[in-house]
Scaffold this motif. Structure first.
Motif, PDB file in Angstrom:
ATOM      1  N   MET A   1      20.347 -40.680 -53.313  1.00 24.69           N
ATOM      2  CA  MET A   1      21.660 -40.133 -53.563  1.00 24.69           C
ATOM      3  C   MET A   1      22.468 -40.187 -52.266  1.00 24.69           C
ATOM      4  SD  MET A   1      22.394 -36.491 -55.401  1.00 24.69           S
ATOM      5  CE  MET A   1      22.761 -36.772 -57.096  1.00 24.69           C
ATOM      6  N   THR A   2      23.690 -40.671 -52.326  1.00 25.32           N
ATOM      7  CA  THR A   2      24.519 -40.777 -51.127  1.00 25.32           C
ATOM      8  C   THR A   2      25.144 -39.417 -50.798  1.00 25.32           C
ATOM      9  OG1 THR A   2      26.555 -41.290 -52.308  1.00 25.32           O
ATOM     10  CG2 THR A   2      25.111 -43.149 -51.741  1.00 25.32           C
ATOM     11  N   ASP A   3      25.685 -39.298 -49.589  1.00 23.40           N
ATOM     12  CA  ASP A   3      26.345 -38.059 -49.183  1.00 23.40           C
ATOM     13  C   ASP A   3      27.508 -37.724 -50.102  1.00 23.40           C
ATOM     14  OD1 ASP A   3      24.586 -37.802 -47.092  1.00 23.40           O
ATOM     15  OD2 ASP A   3      25.967 -38.559 -45.567  1.00 23.40           O
ATOM     16  N   GLN A   4      28.277 -38.733 -50.494  1.00 19.78           N
ATOM     17  CA  GLN A   4      29.428 -38.499 -51.371  1.00 19.78           C
ATOM     18  C   GLN A   4      28.984 -37.989 -52.741  1.00 19.78           C
ATOM     19  OE1 GLN A   4      32.571 -38.496 -50.458  1.00 19.78           O
ATOM     20  NE2 GLN A   4      31.917 -39.018 -48.393  1.00 19.78           N
ATOM     21  N   GLU A   5      27.897 -38.514 -53.252  1.00 19.43           N
ATOM     22  CA  GLU A   5      27.378 -38.070 -54.543  1.00 19.43           C
ATOM     23  C   GLU A   5      26.880 -36.620 -54.473  1.00 19.43           C
ATOM     24  OE1 GLU A   5      25.770 -42.305 -56.360  1.00 19.43           O
ATOM     25  OE2 GLU A   5      24.450 -41.101 -55.094  1.00 19.43           O
ATOM     26  N   ILE A   6      26.252 -36.277 -53.365  1.00 18.60           N
ATOM     27  CA  ILE A   6      25.780 -34.895 -53.179  1.00 18.60           C
ATOM     28  C   ILE A   6      26.964 -33.946 -53.116  1.00 18.60           C
ATOM     29  CG2 ILE A   6      24.613 -33.334 -51.574  1.00 18.60           C
ATOM     30  CD1 ILE A   6      22.813 -35.739 -50.827  1.00 18.60           C
ATOM     31  N   ALA A   8      29.969 -34.372 -54.396  1.00 18.01           N
ATOM     32  CA  ALA A   8      30.598 -34.308 -55.717  1.00 18.01           C
ATOM     33  C   ALA A   8      29.785 -33.436 -56.669  1.00 18.01           C
ATOM     34  CB  ALA A   8      30.765 -35.711 -56.281  1.00 18.01           C
ATOM     35  N   ALA A   9      28.474 -33.517 -56.612  1.00 14.30           N
ATOM     36  CA  ALA A   9      27.617 -32.751 -57.509  1.00 14.30           C
ATOM     37  C   ALA A   9      27.671 -31.254 -57.208  1.00 14.30           C
ATOM     38  CB  ALA A   9      26.183 -33.247 -57.406  1.00 14.30           C
TER      39      ALA A   9
END
Length: 58
Positions: A1-6, A8-9
């Motif tokens: 999981m990328t930093d941006q995905e983390i 956003a979640a």
């Protein structure tokens, strides 16, 4: 999981952080500054001084 995905979640869990700084011997929140003082605060150079103990160990 990328930093941006983390990010956003977990967006619903995030909270704003209030930054305080010492001015003339007392602490004030930076959010209470006028626009000029906030700009000056952002331009400050930050540094960390080495502790005397770590200098002696070298």
């Amino acid at each position: 999981m990328t930093d941006q995905e983390i990010l956003a979640a977990n967006e619903s869990l995030r909270q704003p952080v209030e930054c305080w700084t010492r001015v003339m011997g007392y602490f004030r929140p930076v959010s209470g500054y006028n626009k000029g003082k906030q700009a000056e605060f952002k331009e400050r150079l930050w540094f960390r001084e080495n502790s005397p103990k770590s200098e002696l160990e070298k």
